[in-house]
Design a protein around this motif. Structure first.
Motif, PDB file in Angstrom:
ATOM      1  N   ALA A   1      -3.584 -40.196  34.420  1.00  0.00           N
ATOM      2  CA  ALA A   1      -2.281 -40.625  34.928  1.00  0.00           C
ATOM      3  C   ALA A   1      -1.913 -42.009  34.377  1.00  0.00           C
ATOM      4  N   LEU A   2      -2.881 -42.909  34.334  1.00  0.00           N
ATOM      5  CA  LEU A   2      -2.608 -44.239  33.792  1.00  0.00           C
ATOM      6  C   LEU A   2      -2.290 -44.159  32.302  1.00  0.00           C
TER       7      LEU A   2
ATOM      8  N   LEU B   1     -11.835 -45.835  36.441  1.00  0.00           N
ATOM      9  CA  LEU B   1     -11.080 -44.812  37.173  1.00  0.00           C
ATOM     10  C   LEU B   1     -11.690 -43.421  37.050  1.00  0.00           C
TER      11      LEU B   1
ATOM     12  N   ARG C   1       1.285 -43.039  32.089  1.00  0.00           N
ATOM     13  CA  ARG C   1       2.180 -44.140  32.467  1.00  0.00           C
ATOM     14  C   ARG C   1       2.277 -45.156  31.337  1.00  0.00           C
TER      15      ARG C   1
ATOM     16  N   GLU D   1      -7.084 -40.058  37.668  1.00  0.00           N
ATOM     17  CA  GLU D   1      -6.362 -41.331  37.667  1.00  0.00           C
ATOM     18  C   GLU D   1      -6.312 -41.930  36.267  1.00  0.00           C
ATOM     19  N   ARG D   2      -7.386 -41.741  35.523  1.00  0.00           N
ATOM     20  CA  ARG D   2      -7.433 -42.237  34.149  1.00  0.00           C
ATOM     21  C   ARG D   2      -6.325 -41.591  33.308  1.00  0.00           C
TER      22      ARG D   2
END
Length: 147
Positions: free
Chosen positions: A116-117, A109, A120, A113-114
């Motif tokens: 964000a993951l 990613l 999460r 995005e990294r």
């Protein structure tokens, strides 16, 4: 002091001195490589030779890369790596699989995005993590995360 106690102490004194010397010898720093006997060197190298001879070409390449990386690390980085390896060994198998899946996905990613993951992941329950890992399995592995 009674005669029997004196005799006992006299007999035990050489044993106590011998034990003290053994403890001092055990606490002495290990010798430099050049000071090792050939038998001591073989004792250290033998298991690596066996692993190398039993490894595939891919595994041998990975072993060499790990050795190169280890040599380039600072003492602090090596200590951190040892801590990580110890922590990894303590994880239950299902958590290792989850970590492999997450690590594999994170490597693919972009930065945003990294992150964000990761956020999460921190919010997920153990059941959600298991489900996510099952839906995003890591490739077949050998060793630590992402292997």
């Amino acid at each position: 002091m009674s005669l029997s106690r004196t005799v006992l102490l006299t007999a035990a004194l050489p044993l106590l001195l011998l034990c003290g010397r053994a403890a001092i010898a055990q606490s002495a720093p290990p010798p430099a490589w050049d000071q090792l006997t050939p038998a001591q060197r073989e004792q250290l190298i033998g298991p690596v030779r066996e692993r190398w001879n039993g490894a595939s070409a891919e595994e041998r390449s990975r072993m060499l890369e790990h050795a190169r990386r280890w040599q380039s690390m600072t003492p602090a980085e090596r200590a951190e790596a040892r801590h990580g390896m110890h922590s990894w060994k303590q994880l239950p198998p299902e958590q290792r699989e989850e970590a492999r899946a997450l690590y594999t996905k994170l490597r693919t990613l972009p930065d945003a995005e990294r992150e964000a993951l990761r956020e999460r992941w921190k919010q997920m329950t153990p059941e959600q993590r298991r489900r996510w890992a099952a839906e995003n399995p890591a490739p077949a592995h050998r060793g630590g995360p992402g292997r």
